[in-house]
Scaffold this motif. Structure first.
Motif, mmCIF file in Angstrom:
data_model
loop_
_atom_site.group_PDB
_atom_site.id
_atom_site.type_symbol
_atom_site.label_atom_id
_atom_site.label_comp_id
_atom_site.label_asym_id
_atom_site.label_seq_id
_atom_site.Cartn_x
_atom_site.Cartn_y
_atom_site.Cartn_z
ATOM 1 N N THR A 11 0.819 -1.211 0.000
ATOM 2 C CA THR A 11 0.000 0.000 0.000
ATOM 3 C C THR A 11 0.852 1.261 0.000
ATOM 4 O O THR A 11 0.431 2.298 -0.531
ATOM 5 N N ALA A 12 2.058 1.172 0.549
ATOM 6 C CA ALA A 12 2.949 2.334 0.553
ATOM 7 C C ALA A 12 3.350 2.745 -0.854
ATOM 8 O O ALA A 12 3.738 3.895 -1.087
ATOM 9 N N ASP A 13 3.247 1.819 -1.801
ATOM 10 C CA ASP A 13 3.522 2.116 -3.206
ATOM 11 C C ASP A 13 2.245 2.681 -3.812
ATOM 12 O O ASP A 13 1.365 1.948 -4.268
ATOM 13 N N VAL A 14 2.137 3.994 -3.816
ATOM 14 C CA VAL A 14 0.904 4.663 -4.227
ATOM 15 C C VAL A 14 0.552 4.342 -5.673
ATOM 16 O O VAL A 14 -0.621 4.077 -6.003
ATOM 17 N N ALA A 44 0.089 6.706 2.845
ATOM 18 C CA ALA A 44 -0.212 6.546 1.426
ATOM 19 C C ALA A 44 -1.707 6.581 1.126
ATOM 20 O O ALA A 44 -2.103 6.946 0.018
ATOM 21 N N VAL A 45 -2.531 6.189 2.092
ATOM 22 C CA VAL A 45 -3.973 6.042 1.824
ATOM 23 C C VAL A 45 -4.597 7.320 1.261
ATOM 24 O O VAL A 45 -5.278 7.277 0.229
ATOM 25 N N PRO A 46 -4.427 8.491 1.891
ATOM 26 C CA PRO A 46 -5.047 9.687 1.308
ATOM 27 C C PRO A 46 -4.477 10.043 -0.063
ATOM 28 O O PRO A 46 -5.188 10.611 -0.910
ATOM 29 N N LEU A 61 -12.849 2.620 -0.487
ATOM 30 C CA LEU A 61 -11.683 1.880 -0.008
ATOM 31 C C LEU A 61 -11.907 1.445 1.439
ATOM 32 O O LEU A 61 -12.351 2.231 2.271
ATOM 33 N N ILE A 62 -11.583 0.198 1.709
ATOM 34 C CA ILE A 62 -11.702 -0.370 3.053
ATOM 35 C C ILE A 62 -10.307 -0.590 3.608
ATOM 36 O O ILE A 62 -9.460 -1.219 2.953
ATOM 37 N N GLY A 63 -10.050 -0.078 4.788
ATOM 38 C CA GLY A 63 -8.750 -0.269 5.418
ATOM 39 C C GLY A 63 -8.727 -1.556 6.220
ATOM 40 O O GLY A 63 -9.584 -1.781 7.081
ATOM 41 N N CYS A 79 -5.758 9.441 6.903
ATOM 42 C CA CYS A 79 -5.999 8.045 6.511
ATOM 43 C C CYS A 79 -7.377 7.612 6.983
ATOM 44 O O CYS A 79 -8.153 7.026 6.210
ATOM 45 N N ALA A 80 -7.690 7.909 8.231
ATOM 46 C CA ALA A 80 -8.984 7.522 8.799
ATOM 47 C C ALA A 80 -10.134 8.133 8.016
ATOM 48 O O ALA A 80 -11.179 7.494 7.821
ATOM 49 N N GLU A 81 -9.949 9.352 7.524
ATOM 50 C CA GLU A 81 -11.012 10.026 6.798
ATOM 51 C C GLU A 81 -11.118 9.523 5.357
ATOM 52 O O GLU A 81 -12.216 9.410 4.802
ATOM 53 N N ALA A 82 -9.981 9.207 4.735
ATOM 54 C CA ALA A 82 -9.985 8.784 3.327
ATOM 55 C C ALA A 82 -10.622 7.416 3.130
ATOM 56 O O ALA A 82 -11.139 7.116 2.056
ATOM 57 N N LEU A 83 -10.582 6.590 4.152
ATOM 58 C CA LEU A 83 -11.161 5.255 4.051
ATOM 59 C C LEU A 83 -12.677 5.306 4.207
ATOM 60 O O LEU A 83 -13.204 6.102 4.982
ATOM 61 N N ALA A 84 -13.370 4.454 3.472
ATOM 62 C CA ALA A 84 -14.824 4.412 3.552
ATOM 63 C C ALA A 84 -15.306 3.458 4.631
ATOM 64 O O ALA A 84 -16.444 3.569 5.099
#
Length: 379
Positions: A11-14, A44-46, A61-63, A79-84
């Motif tokens: 996941t770190a590889d955007v 990386a998530v956002p 996206l599910i974390g 990250c917490a906000e970007a995830l659904a």
């Protein structure tokens, strides 16, 4: 019934993660789960979310969190906000007093950000404290469960007790999804039947560690078809191990074809094709069936926008006169290719009526053109 998949990139590889999400969503995955296992992944998530939105892709996206999710969600609010949605494994969220506080921390974040949570129990990572407690209770019982029954009971209790704790912390029940994944077909069927009997939460279906190739497809289909037929399940994932060099999107296609074969949902026009026999020694009809199926799938992104309802269309590609005309008449559009020794012509049937007979070396191209024309005229 929503189709879900999961990336297997770092996941770190955007860039590579975004590319795989695009491929999975393009194949029809309506939810995509990504691993969030360290600080680099959380950062990386956002960026991944932004990259997808620049491409016009809004797939949720599910974390997927294990061991340190409480810290990552707290330390990386973007990250917490970007995830659904968050996926929490109650078997490795912590132990003892830390377990309760760390679980509560993740649920509190989900409450504040109005995110749903999947509480995903896996028989490969059960909560040791819960196992010990239930084993002791079972040993004292006048009618103790056997070991297999006990494993299933631990799975169900882990999911239900965790869900109850989440509700007590403040997460609404309609934002909770439960899963109890096992790798044995009969075990999975049994545990989900019991889970469905004892709760009204949304349920995510999947046979974990299903395996590679036909084994993974058959095992997943055997287990999930039974549950789907009984009306159990709200989301589905086929957990296939990709063949070397194979596409991750195969798991999405299998999930779609399972649901479509059972008449639960329609995703893409289905091709009916005979298996071949001594009358069809030519491989021409096999290649045509493959070409038609690939063409239909490749056209779906465009057809979905311009021709709603086309996903329910059926196309027959048959190899000889025995069942060819009959199957072709049953499809929206069908072709009956000549078998060995038959006249070198291919009648076309549209909505049950013979319309034209194709001849020549470009029958495949002619038939695909007729399919495209049928779509334009009827959807």
């Amino acid at each position: 019934m929503v189709v879900q998949s999961m990336t297997n990139t770092d996941t770190a590889d955007v860039v590579s993660t975004s590319e795989q999400i695009v491929a999975l969503a393009g194949a029809g995955s309506e939810l995509v789960r990504i691993t969030v296992n360290n600080e680099a992944a959380a950062r990386a998530v956002p960026l991944i979310r932004d990259r997808l939105e620049q491409l016009g892709l809004n797939v949720p996206l599910i974390g997927d969190f294990h061991f340190n999710g409480h810290r990552l969600l707290s330390d990386f609010p973007d990250c917490a906000e970007a995830l659904a949605k968050y996926r929490i494994n109650p078997g490795n969220v912590g132990s003892g007093e830390k377990r309760d506080s760390q679980f509560a921390s993740m649920i509190e974040i989900a409450c504040r950000r109005e995110k749903p949570v999947r509480i995903g129990v896996n028989w490969g990572s059960l909560d040791k404290g819960l196992v010990a407690r239930l084993m002791d209770e079972n040993a004292r019982s006048s009618s103790p469960l056997d070991s297999d029954q006990m494993i299933r009971e631990v799975m169900v209790v882990s999911a239900l007790e965790s869900a109850q704790r989440a509700v007590e912390v403040g997460l609404p029940a309609d934002r909770i999804v439960l899963s109890c994944k096992m790798s044995g077909v009969q075990e999975l069927i049994s545990v989900y039947r019991e889970l469905a009997k004892r709760c009204d939460y949304a349920l995510h279906l999947g046979l974990t560690e299903a395996g590679m190739g036909s084994k993974g497809i058959v095992a997943s289909s055997a287990a999930l078809a039974v549950l789907l037929q009984e009306g159990i399940g709200d989301t589905i994932r086929i957990s296939l191990t990709p063949e070397p060099g194979g596409s991750r999107s195969q798991e999405v296609i299998v999930a779609q074809e399972l649901l479509q074969s059972m008449g639960i949902r329609a995703f893409t026009p289905m091709v009916v094709a005979c298996p071949g026999c001594g009358r069809t020694t030519s491989t021409y009809f096999q290649q045509l069936a493959k070409d038609v199926q690939n063409h239909l799938r490749s056209m779906m992104p465009e057809w979905q926008k311009d021709h709603p309802g086309v996903e329910s269309m059926s196309v027959a590609v048959m190899g000889c006169v025995v069942n060819g005309p009959g199957e072709s008449k049953q499809a929206n559009i069908g072709i009956s290719l000549p078998g060995t020794g038959e006249s070198p012509s291919a009648p076309i049937y549209v909505d049950g009526e013979k319309t034209v007979t194709l001849k020549g070396d470009d029958i495949a191209q002619q038939f695909i053109a007729l399919v495209d024309s049928y779509v334009r005229e009827n959807y």
